[in-house]
Scaffold this motif. Structure first.
Motif, PDB file in Angstrom:
ATOM      1  N   LYS A 102       0.812  -1.217   0.000  1.00 27.60           N
ATOM      2  CA  LYS A 102       0.000   0.000   0.000  1.00 27.60           C
ATOM      3  C   LYS A 102       0.847   1.270   0.000  1.00 27.60           C
ATOM      4  N   ASN A 103       2.134   1.152   0.360  1.00 28.99           N
ATOM      5  CA  ASN A 103       3.022   2.316   0.378  1.00 28.99           C
ATOM      6  C   ASN A 103       3.770   2.501  -0.934  1.00 28.99           C
ATOM      7  N   GLY A 104       3.488   1.635  -1.911  1.00 31.33           N
ATOM      8  CA  GLY A 104       4.132   1.762  -3.208  1.00 31.33           C
ATOM      9  C   GLY A 104       5.459   1.053  -3.318  1.00 31.33           C
ATOM     10  N   GLN A 105       5.868   0.339  -2.250  1.00 32.06           N
ATOM     11  CA  GLN A 105       7.118  -0.427  -2.305  1.00 32.06           C
ATOM     12  C   GLN A 105       6.862  -1.804  -2.918  1.00 32.06           C
ATOM     13  N   ASN A 106       7.900  -2.364  -3.554  1.00 32.72           N
ATOM     14  CA  ASN A 106       7.682  -3.630  -4.232  1.00 32.72           C
ATOM     15  C   ASN A 106       8.770  -4.651  -3.938  1.00 32.72           C
ATOM     16  N   CYS A 107       8.436  -5.895  -4.220  1.00 40.13           N
ATOM     17  CA  CYS A 107       9.362  -7.021  -4.155  1.00 40.13           C
ATOM     18  C   CYS A 107       9.133  -7.814  -5.440  1.00 40.13           C
ATOM     19  N   ILE A 108      10.223  -8.130  -6.171  1.00 44.27           N
ATOM     20  CA  ILE A 108      10.078  -8.690  -7.509  1.00 44.27           C
ATOM     21  C   ILE A 108      10.805 -10.023  -7.636  1.00 44.27           C
ATOM     22  N   MET A 109      10.138 -11.014  -8.207  1.00 46.95           N
ATOM     23  CA  MET A 109      10.730 -12.312  -8.505  1.00 46.95           C
ATOM     24  C   MET A 109      10.690 -12.520 -10.017  1.00 46.95           C
ATOM     25  N   VAL A 110      11.848 -12.822 -10.614  1.00 47.33           N
ATOM     26  CA  VAL A 110      11.962 -12.861 -12.070  1.00 47.33           C
ATOM     27  C   VAL A 110      12.318 -14.258 -12.570  1.00 47.33           C
ATOM     28  N   VAL A 243       7.426  13.790  -4.697  1.00 50.30           N
ATOM     29  CA  VAL A 243       6.070  13.411  -5.094  1.00 50.30           C
ATOM     30  C   VAL A 243       5.603  12.280  -4.178  1.00 50.30           C
ATOM     31  N   LYS A 244       4.326  11.959  -4.233  1.00 45.59           N
ATOM     32  CA  LYS A 244       3.792  10.830  -3.470  1.00 45.59           C
ATOM     33  C   LYS A 244       3.809   9.589  -4.351  1.00 45.59           C
ATOM     34  N   ALA A 245       4.625   8.609  -3.974  1.00 43.57           N
ATOM     35  CA  ALA A 245       4.778   7.404  -4.783  1.00 43.57           C
ATOM     36  C   ALA A 245       3.575   6.476  -4.635  1.00 43.57           C
ATOM     37  N   VAL A 246       3.111   5.959  -5.756  1.00 43.44           N
ATOM     38  CA  VAL A 246       2.044   4.962  -5.794  1.00 43.44           C
ATOM     39  C   VAL A 246       2.628   3.589  -6.089  1.00 43.44           C
ATOM     40  N   ASP A 247       3.608   3.546  -7.009  1.00 45.67           N
ATOM     41  CA  ASP A 247       4.226   2.289  -7.434  1.00 45.67           C
ATOM     42  C   ASP A 247       5.627   2.607  -7.955  1.00 45.67           C
TER      43      ASP A 247
END
Length: 305
Positions: A102-110, A243-247
């Motif tokens: 919800k804070n726009g932070q991510n974790c990515i698996m490739v 700015v306010k981060a969404v993603d």
């Protein structure tokens, strides 16, 4: 002048799961929604370059499957030259699963798939395209020996090479010798130099270490703080636009692609190109998804008159 940019890189279909917070080890959580979009570091950077006015071409590989066709169509739909994207039957098209909180932070698996199956012989086929470029960009989502061969050809033809060492891993011998500019984020830089990035002084130390490794020109991106740069002639820090981060997905890729559209081949306008790249990435983080979030030059100019 319009830069001619060639991107050697990854093509992934991204599946984003929207969640409240990141799961703990062993925890099962629910996703509120799921979205699919075209992505991959290479694709993101190419789209960012073309949307900022660069004449852009792509060297890569996808599986002979529906996802592969989807990726090629996504790039050609953005007016990127896709003639050097091959389809292979041995591997599937690359893909990624992104957990977005919800804070726009991510974790990515490739899953690398066809991206990791590219061979140096593919580069020989694309030599004419590389020779025609001003800028050649590569990342670490394709094999390093392929990038080395491409950069060697680029240097034979006076093409400026930009290396985005992501995801960070040991750099093979010879690659930095044919790299004009390396662009890690703060975590990647620390991984490669063993020097934590905390402030400008530590960034200077990272620059010294990279010089010892064989490359003088460096940009370290530090998220919403901004970007540090170091060349033989100058160094400095360009603050990010608040700015306010969404993603934050594709923010770093937008930065590199937008930067490549503006930078002179001799890097003489590096600070001005960095400011433009910061503007582009600040818009990207306010939108959801990878490719869909990347702004055009008109949108950047309108936002920052």
């Amino acid at each position: 002048m319009t830069n001619k940019v060639v991107v050697l890189g990854s093509l992934n279909v991204d599946t984003t799961l929207h969640i409240v917070q990141m799961p703990k080890p062993g925890e099962t959580i629910s996703a509120s929604s799921k979205t699919n979009s075209a992505g991959g570091k290479g694709a993101n950077q190419a789209v960012a370059a073309v949307r900022s006015g660069a004449e852009t071409s792509f060297i890569g590989q996808v599986g002979d499957d529906d996802l592969g066709s989807f990726m090629v169509d996504a790039l050609s739909g953005n007016k990127i030259d896709t003639k050097e994207i091959d389809k292979i039957s041995e591997e599937g098209t690359g893909s990624a699963v992104i957990l977005l909180d919800k804070n726009g932070q991510n974790c990515i698996m490739v899953y690398g798939g066809a991206n990791q199956a590219i061979k140096p012989s593919k580069i020989d086929k694309a030599e004419e395209l590389i020779a025609s470029a001003d800028i050649l960009i590569a990342q670490f989502e394709t094999p390093q020996d392929v990038t080395l061969h491409a950069f060697e050809i680029a240097k034979e033809h006076g093409v400026t090479t930009i290396l985005n060492p992501a995801p960070a891993t040991k750099i093979i011998d010879g690659l930095l010798a044919v790299t004009d500019l390396i662009v890690p984020n703060e975590t990647e830089s620390a991984t490669l130099t063993d020097i934590p990035v905390t402030d400008v002084d530590s960034m200077d130390k990272n620059a010294t270490r990279f010089a010892e490794m064989g490359i003088d020109n460096l940009i370290i991106t530090v998220g919403d703080r901004g970007a540090y740069y170091h060349t033989k002639d100058d160094s400095g820090f360009v603050k990010a636009f608040k700015v306010k981060a969404v993603d934050t997905t594709a923010a770093g890729d937008t930065f590199i692609g937008a930067f490549s559209s503006q930078i002179n081949k001799d890097l003489s306008n590096i600070e001005q190109a960095l400011i433009y790249a910061q503007k582009a990435s600040s818009i990207t983080v306010q939108r959801a998804g990878a490719l869909p979030s990347i702004p055009t030059s008109k949108e950047i100019d309108a936002e920052y008159k």
